[in-house]
Design an enzyme around this catalytic site. Sequence first.
Site, PDB file in Angstrom:
ATOM      1  N   ALA A  83      -8.409  39.600 -51.330  1.00 35.27           N
ATOM      2  CA  ALA A  83      -8.031  40.595 -50.315  1.00 35.27           C
ATOM      3  C   ALA A  83      -7.981  39.910 -48.960  1.00 35.27           C
ATOM      4  O   ALA A  83      -8.567  38.834 -48.769  1.00 35.27           O
ATOM      5  CB  ALA A  83      -9.032  41.740 -50.289  1.00 35.27           C
ATOM      6  N   ASP A  84      -7.282  40.552 -48.042  1.00 33.42           N
ATOM      7  CA  ASP A  84      -7.246  40.042 -46.667  1.00 33.42           C
ATOM      8  C   ASP A  84      -8.404  40.623 -45.858  1.00 33.42           C
ATOM      9  O   ASP A  84      -8.935  39.957 -44.969  1.00 33.42           O
ATOM     10  CB  ASP A  84      -5.900  40.385 -46.021  1.00 33.42           C
ATOM     11  CG  ASP A  84      -4.769  39.735 -46.789  1.00 33.42           C
ATOM     12  OD1 ASP A  84      -4.756  38.493 -46.878  1.00 33.42           O
ATOM     13  OD2 ASP A  84      -3.922  40.463 -47.352  1.00 33.42           O
ATOM     14  N   GLU A 103       0.673  44.130 -56.996  1.00 32.46           N
ATOM     15  CA  GLU A 103      -0.801  44.146 -57.031  1.00 32.46           C
ATOM     16  C   GLU A 103      -1.304  45.583 -57.163  1.00 32.46           C
ATOM     17  O   GLU A 103      -2.230  45.866 -57.925  1.00 32.46           O
ATOM     18  CB  GLU A 103      -1.368  43.507 -55.763  1.00 32.46           C
ATOM     19  CG  GLU A 103      -1.100  42.013 -55.670  1.00 32.46           C
ATOM     20  CD  GLU A 103      -1.515  41.392 -54.346  1.00 32.46           C
ATOM     21  OE1 GLU A 103      -1.689  40.170 -54.326  1.00 32.46           O
ATOM     22  OE2 GLU A 103      -1.658  42.103 -53.344  1.00 32.46           O
TER      23      GLU A 103
END
Length: 219
Positions: A83-84, A103
């Site tokens: 994840a960011d 995703e």
Amino acid sequence: MTQDELKSEVAKAALRYVIPETIIGVGTGSTANFFIDHLANIKDSIKGAVASSIDTANRLKLNGIRVVNLNDVDEISVYIDGADESDHNLNLIKGGGGALTREKIVAAVAKQFVCIADESKLVDSLGKFPLPVEVIPMSANYVKRQIVKSIGGDPILREDLTTDNGNLILDIHDLNIDDPKTLENDLNNIVGVVTNGLFANRGADILLLASQNGVNIIK
Ligand code: 5RP
């Protein structure tokens, strides 16, 4: 440890969530790539993997891991992806690599979503990382105007990127994300938006977070 070493550690820790004799889902990005490399060591224990991008499918194949089409499976036992950003409730921003739509589809099918990240990704409030929105190409300017008018923030077209689905990405900078679920729905309601990188309505079930003191499990 360097950030890459942390990513590799957390990717290795995710192996214990892989359920033998099932189909698993595999995410996209540098942390997911480390996971694929570790998965290669136990590849014979699973039936196969559904990939969330063309890059991931290629890396899985290079590692001798069987890639399966989502339409050919009824069930994915677990989805493992990076994840960011993640907040403490496991709402995520994803899509830094532009693979957010596939995703989100694989995450929706999976029984369990295990997010893997280094500690730099955990935030008190989402939004410092620009929020990716995948749009149908002809709608890009319209969607931009609608975002400015009804959502806020500063949407910027990501240069030189076409997604695996043939679409474009707008990255929304300077967003205040107080209510991730509502924002996810509101963005998806703009005509021309395919989906956005907020994973709040289907967030992660487990976050494995690598720190200098080991891998922490957040549920
Ligand atoms: C790709 C993603 C990635 O999971 C996200 O960008 C994190 O990437 P990395 O593991 O390289 O930090 O959502 O679309």
